[in-house]
Design a protein around this motif. Structure first.
Motif, PDB file in Angstrom:
ATOM      1  N   GLY A 169       0.812  -1.207   0.000  1.00 36.64           N
ATOM      2  CA  GLY A 169       0.000   0.000   0.000  1.00 36.64           C
ATOM      3  C   GLY A 169       0.847   1.258   0.000  1.00 36.64           C
ATOM      4  O   GLY A 169       0.534   2.248  -0.676  1.00 36.64           O
ATOM      5  N   LEU A 170       1.944   1.218   0.765  1.00 37.35           N
ATOM      6  CA  LEU A 170       2.862   2.358   0.789  1.00 37.35           C
ATOM      7  C   LEU A 170       3.470   2.587  -0.590  1.00 37.35           C
ATOM      8  O   LEU A 170       3.601   3.733  -1.046  1.00 37.35           O
ATOM      9  CB  LEU A 170       3.957   2.106   1.826  1.00 37.35           C
ATOM     10  CG  LEU A 170       5.032   3.184   1.957  1.00 37.35           C
ATOM     11  CD1 LEU A 170       4.412   4.502   2.396  1.00 37.35           C
ATOM     12  CD2 LEU A 170       6.109   2.739   2.947  1.00 37.35           C
ATOM     13  N   ILE A 171       3.837   1.496  -1.267  1.00 36.35           N
ATOM     14  CA  ILE A 171       4.410   1.612  -2.612  1.00 36.35           C
ATOM     15  C   ILE A 171       3.387   2.193  -3.582  1.00 36.35           C
ATOM     16  O   ILE A 171       3.707   3.040  -4.422  1.00 36.35           O
ATOM     17  CB  ILE A 171       4.902   0.233  -3.097  1.00 36.35           C
ATOM     18  CG1 ILE A 171       6.115  -0.206  -2.271  1.00 36.35           C
ATOM     19  CG2 ILE A 171       5.257   0.278  -4.578  1.00 36.35           C
ATOM     20  CD1 ILE A 171       6.579  -1.616  -2.581  1.00 36.35           C
ATOM     21  N   ILE A 172       2.140   1.744  -3.460  1.00 36.40           N
ATOM     22  CA  ILE A 172       1.082   2.246  -4.347  1.00 36.40           C
ATOM     23  C   ILE A 172       0.877   3.741  -4.129  1.00 36.40           C
ATOM     24  O   ILE A 172       0.797   4.518  -5.084  1.00 36.40           O
ATOM     25  CB  ILE A 172      -0.228   1.480  -4.098  1.00 36.40           C
ATOM     26  CG1 ILE A 172      -0.090   0.041  -4.615  1.00 36.40           C
ATOM     27  CG2 ILE A 172      -1.410   2.174  -4.775  1.00 36.40           C
ATOM     28  CD1 ILE A 172      -1.243  -0.837  -4.231  1.00 36.40           C
ATOM     29  N   ARG A 173       0.803   4.156  -2.867  1.00 40.97           N
ATOM     30  CA  ARG A 173       0.594   5.576  -2.577  1.00 40.97           C
ATOM     31  C   ARG A 173       1.778   6.414  -3.045  1.00 40.97           C
ATOM     32  O   ARG A 173       1.615   7.524  -3.577  1.00 40.97           O
ATOM     33  CB  ARG A 173       0.342   5.773  -1.086  1.00 40.97           C
ATOM     34  CG  ARG A 173      -1.050   5.321  -0.661  1.00 40.97           C
ATOM     35  CD  ARG A 173      -1.314   5.573   0.808  1.00 40.97           C
ATOM     36  NE  ARG A 173      -0.636   4.608   1.661  1.00 40.97           N
ATOM     37  CZ  ARG A 173       0.166   4.914   2.654  1.00 40.97           C
ATOM     38  NH1 ARG A 173       0.448   6.175   2.915  1.00 40.97           N
ATOM     39  NH2 ARG A 173       0.728   3.969   3.397  1.00 40.97           N
ATOM     40  N   ALA A 174       2.974   5.879  -2.850  1.00 41.86           N
ATOM     41  CA  ALA A 174       4.158   6.608  -3.298  1.00 41.86           C
ATOM     42  C   ALA A 174       4.213   6.669  -4.824  1.00 41.86           C
ATOM     43  O   ALA A 174       4.569   7.703  -5.410  1.00 41.86           O
ATOM     44  CB  ALA A 174       5.415   5.947  -2.750  1.00 41.86           C
ATOM     45  N   GLY A 175       3.841   5.566  -5.474  1.00 43.10           N
ATOM     46  CA  GLY A 175       3.863   5.546  -6.930  1.00 43.10           C
ATOM     47  C   GLY A 175       2.882   6.507  -7.547  1.00 43.10           C
ATOM     48  O   GLY A 175       3.119   7.043  -8.642  1.00 43.10           O
ATOM     49  N   ALA A 176       1.771   6.740  -6.873  1.00 40.67           N
ATOM     50  CA  ALA A 176       0.785   7.691  -7.384  1.00 40.67           C
ATOM     51  C   ALA A 176       1.307   9.120  -7.318  1.00 40.67           C
ATOM     52  O   ALA A 176       0.894   9.978  -8.098  1.00 40.67           O
ATOM     53  CB  ALA A 176      -0.512   7.569  -6.594  1.00 40.67           C
ATOM     54  N   LEU A 182      10.432   6.042  -6.555  1.00 44.68           N
ATOM     55  CA  LEU A 182      10.370   4.600  -6.353  1.00 44.68           C
ATOM     56  C   LEU A 182      11.460   3.884  -7.150  1.00 44.68           C
ATOM     57  O   LEU A 182      12.077   2.939  -6.668  1.00 44.68           O
ATOM     58  CB  LEU A 182       8.991   4.063  -6.750  1.00 44.68           C
ATOM     59  CG  LEU A 182       7.838   4.335  -5.782  1.00 44.68           C
ATOM     60  CD1 LEU A 182       6.562   3.679  -6.292  1.00 44.68           C
ATOM     61  CD2 LEU A 182       8.155   3.823  -4.393  1.00 44.68           C
ATOM     62  N   ARG A 183      11.665   4.334  -8.382  1.00 46.85           N
ATOM     63  CA  ARG A 183      12.719   3.728  -9.206  1.00 46.85           C
ATOM     64  C   ARG A 183      14.087   3.933  -8.558  1.00 46.85           C
ATOM     65  O   ARG A 183      14.931   3.029  -8.542  1.00 46.85           O
ATOM     66  CB  ARG A 183      12.714   4.333 -10.604  1.00 46.85           C
ATOM     67  CG  ARG A 183      11.508   3.941 -11.456  1.00 46.85           C
ATOM     68  CD  ARG A 183      11.755   4.330 -12.902  1.00 46.85           C
ATOM     69  NE  ARG A 183      10.625   4.026 -13.748  1.00 46.85           N
ATOM     70  CZ  ARG A 183       9.668   4.891 -14.059  1.00 46.85           C
ATOM     71  NH1 ARG A 183       9.715   6.129 -13.588  1.00 46.85           N
ATOM     72  NH2 ARG A 183       8.667   4.541 -14.842  1.00 46.85           N
ATOM     73  N   VAL A 184      14.320   5.123  -8.026  1.00 47.90           N
ATOM     74  CA  VAL A 184      15.593   5.418  -7.368  1.00 47.90           C
ATOM     75  C   VAL A 184      15.796   4.504  -6.159  1.00 47.90           C
ATOM     76  O   VAL A 184      16.919   4.066  -5.869  1.00 47.90           O
ATOM     77  CB  VAL A 184      15.632   6.899  -6.935  1.00 47.90           C
ATOM     78  CG1 VAL A 184      16.866   7.170  -6.069  1.00 47.90           C
ATOM     79  CG2 VAL A 184      15.640   7.805  -8.157  1.00 47.90           C
ATOM     80  N   ASP A 188      10.564  -1.969  -8.619  1.00 46.71           N
ATOM     81  CA  ASP A 188      10.186  -2.217 -10.015  1.00 46.71           C
ATOM     82  C   ASP A 188       8.783  -1.657 -10.234  1.00 46.71           C
ATOM     83  O   ASP A 188       7.783  -2.326  -9.978  1.00 46.71           O
ATOM     84  CB  ASP A 188      10.220  -3.713 -10.322  1.00 46.71           C
ATOM     85  CG  ASP A 188      10.012  -4.007 -11.798  1.00 46.71           C
ATOM     86  OD1 ASP A 188       9.677  -3.067 -12.558  1.00 46.71           O
ATOM     87  OD2 ASP A 188      10.171  -5.171 -12.198  1.00 46.71           O
ATOM     88  N   VAL A 189       8.712  -0.408 -10.702  1.00 44.57           N
ATOM     89  CA  VAL A 189       7.432   0.272 -10.842  1.00 44.57           C
ATOM     90  C   VAL A 189       6.534  -0.433 -11.852  1.00 44.57           C
ATOM     91  O   VAL A 189       5.316  -0.447 -11.707  1.00 44.57           O
ATOM     92  CB  VAL A 189       7.651   1.746 -11.246  1.00 44.57           C
ATOM     93  CG1 VAL A 189       6.318   2.466 -11.433  1.00 44.57           C
ATOM     94  CG2 VAL A 189       8.483   2.462 -10.194  1.00 44.57           C
ATOM     95  N   SER A 190       7.134  -1.038 -12.881  1.00 44.75           N
ATOM     96  CA  SER A 190       6.326  -1.695 -13.905  1.00 44.75           C
ATOM     97  C   SER A 190       5.501  -2.840 -13.318  1.00 44.75           C
ATOM     98  O   SER A 190       4.373  -3.087 -13.740  1.00 44.75           O
ATOM     99  CB  SER A 190       7.220  -2.209 -15.036  1.00 44.75           C
ATOM    100  OG  SER A 190       8.127  -3.186 -14.563  1.00 44.75           O
ATOM    101  N   ARG A 191       6.056  -3.533 -12.336  1.00 38.05           N
ATOM    102  CA  ARG A 191       5.308  -4.610 -11.679  1.00 38.05           C
ATOM    103  C   ARG A 191       4.140  -4.045 -10.879  1.00 38.05           C
ATOM    104  O   ARG A 191       3.061  -4.652 -10.807  1.00 38.05           O
ATOM    105  CB  ARG A 191       6.227  -5.417 -10.772  1.00 38.05           C
ATOM    106  CG  ARG A 191       7.279  -6.233 -11.513  1.00 38.05           C
ATOM    107  CD  ARG A 191       8.198  -6.949 -10.550  1.00 38.05           C
ATOM    108  NE  ARG A 191       7.461  -7.840  -9.664  1.00 38.05           N
ATOM    109  CZ  ARG A 191       8.025  -8.490  -8.631  1.00 38.05           C
ATOM    110  NH1 ARG A 191       9.314  -8.311  -8.355  1.00 38.05           N
ATOM    111  NH2 ARG A 191       7.307  -9.283  -7.883  1.00 38.05           N
ATOM    112  N   VAL A 192       4.355  -2.887 -10.266  1.00 38.35           N
ATOM    113  CA  VAL A 192       3.273  -2.238  -9.521  1.00 38.35           C
ATOM    114  C   VAL A 192       2.158  -1.832 -10.469  1.00 38.35           C
ATOM    115  O   VAL A 192       0.968  -2.051 -10.191  1.00 38.35           O
ATOM    116  CB  VAL A 192       3.812  -1.006  -8.759  1.00 38.35           C
ATOM    117  CG1 VAL A 192       2.687  -0.303  -8.009  1.00 38.35           C
ATOM    118  CG2 VAL A 192       4.914  -1.413  -7.794  1.00 38.35           C
TER     119      VAL A 192
END
Length: 293
Positions: A169-176, A182-184, A188-192
Motif C-alpha cells: 500500500g505504501l508503494i502504491i501511494r508513493a507511486g501515485a 520509487l525507481r531510485v 520495479d514500478v512496472s510490476r506495480v
C-alpha cells in the motif's frame, strides 16, 4: 401512488445495492487512473467479461463461489495482458493514446463476447442460500442485495487496510505521487503498474458477476456501467478512492429515489448531480488539482 416513508426507505436501500455495483467498478477505475493516469475505456468491457466468465463457470460447476473466483481471475488476466502488451508502450506519450487504445480493446472484447456467447442475454440463478428476504422493520428486502452491500463494505475495508497499513500500500501511494523516487529506491514500478491494472480489472469483473443475477449478461452490458463509473469517478474526484466510495453509494441512492419520485428523469439524475457537484467543487468531492497535467 401513495409515497410513504417506508417506501422511500426501501427505495433508498435499493439504491445502496445499486451503488455497491457502481463502487466496485469505480474503485478499480479510480485506482488505475490515480496510479497510471490511464483513462481506461475498457473497464466496462472487463465488467462484461466477469459476468460471462462467471456464468460459464457456474454452468459447469453449479457453484456461485467458483463463478465469482472465475470472474475475478479471467478479468484480471485480460487486464494484465492489456497493460503489459498494449498499454505499457504508450506511457509517457500523452493521455489520449491509452484512452483511444482502451476504447479499441473494449470493442474487441465486446465482439469476442458476441462471437462466443451470441447476442442474446444470459442469466444466472442465485443459490438457494442467497434467496429470500430480510425484515428491515420498514419492509422486506432481498437477502442477496443486502449481502451485496455488506460484502462491498467488507471488501472496501480490506482494501483500505491494504493501502494504508501494508508495504504494498505504501508503494502504491508513493507511486501515485512520484514514481521516479520509487525507481531510485529500487522498486520495479512496472510490476506495480501491472498489479494495479490487473486488480482494477478484477474488481470490475467481480462487479459483473455480482450484478449478473440482477440484470443478466449481454455483450453491451458494460456500456451503461462504464458511463456510471466515470460519473462516480468524476464526482468523487479523479484518482480518489474515498471519493469513488462516497459518490458511488450517493449516486446509487439518488438514482433510486429519482426512479420513485420521477421515473422519467432517472437516467438524468446522476448527470444533474454531477453538474451540481462540479459547479461547487470543480475537482470533485475529494479530487486534487493538477492530476492530469
Amino acid at each position: 401512488m401513495d409515497i410513504t416513508l417506508d417506501l422511500v426507505l426501501q427505495q433508498a436501500v435499493t439504491g445502496l445495492a445499486l451503488g455497491a455495483v457502481y463502487v466496485l467498478v469505480a474503485v478499480g477505475l479510480s485506482l488505475i487512473f490515480g496510479l497510471l493516469t490511464v483513462v481506461n475505456f475498457a473497464h466496462g468491457a472487463f465488467f462484461m467479461v466477469g459476468a460471462y466468465a462467471g456464468i460459464a463457470t457456474h454452468e459447469y460447476t453449479g457453484s456461485f463461489l467458483a463463478a465469482g473466483v472465475a470472474a475475478v481471475v479471467v478479468s484480471a488476466l485480460i487486464g494484465a495482458f492489456s497493460e503489459r502488451v498494449l498499454v505499457r508502450p504508450l506511457y509517457g506519450r500523452g493521455i489520449d493514446y491509452p484512452l483511444l487504445l482502451t476504447f479499441g480493446i473494449s470493442y474487441v472484447l465486446v465482439d469476442a463476447a458476441r462471437i462466443l456467447f451470441g447476442r442474446q442475454g444470459l442469466s444466472i440463478d442465485l443459490p438457494e442460500a442467497l434467496q429470500g428476504g430480510i425484515d428491515l422493520g420498514f419492509g422486506y428486502f432481498p437477502l442477496y442485495r443486502m449481502l451485496l452491500v455488506a460484502g462491498t463494505l467488507v471488501l472496501l475495508a480490506l482494501l483500505w487496510l491494504g493501502i494504508e497499513r501494508t508495504r504494498w500500500g505504501l508503494i502504491i501511494r508513493a507511486g501515485a505521487r512520484d514514481p521516479l523516487i520509487l525507481r531510485v529506491l529500487g522498486v520495479d514500478v512496472s510490476r506495480v503498474w501491472l498489479a494495479i491494472f490487473a486488480f482494477g480489472a478484477g474488481l470490475a469483473g467481480l462487479a459483473g458477476i455480482l450484478a449478473a443475477p440482477l440484470r443478466g449478461a449481454t455483450p453491451e452490458m458494460g456500456d451503461g456501467v462504464l458511463v456510471s463509473a466515470f460519473v462516480v469517478t468524476v464526482v468523487g474526484g479523479m484518482g480518489s478512492l474515498a471519493g469513488a466510495v462516497v459518490a458511488g453509494f450517493g449516486l446509487g441512492v439518488a438514482v433510486s429515489l429519482t426512479t420513485l419520485f420521477a421515473p422519467a428523469f432517472s437516467d438524468l439524475a446522476m448527470f444533474v448531480f454531477m453538474a451540481i457537484v462540479l459547479l461547487v467543487r470543480p475537482n470533485g468531492l475529494f479530487g486534487r488539482a493538477g492530476l492530469l497535467s
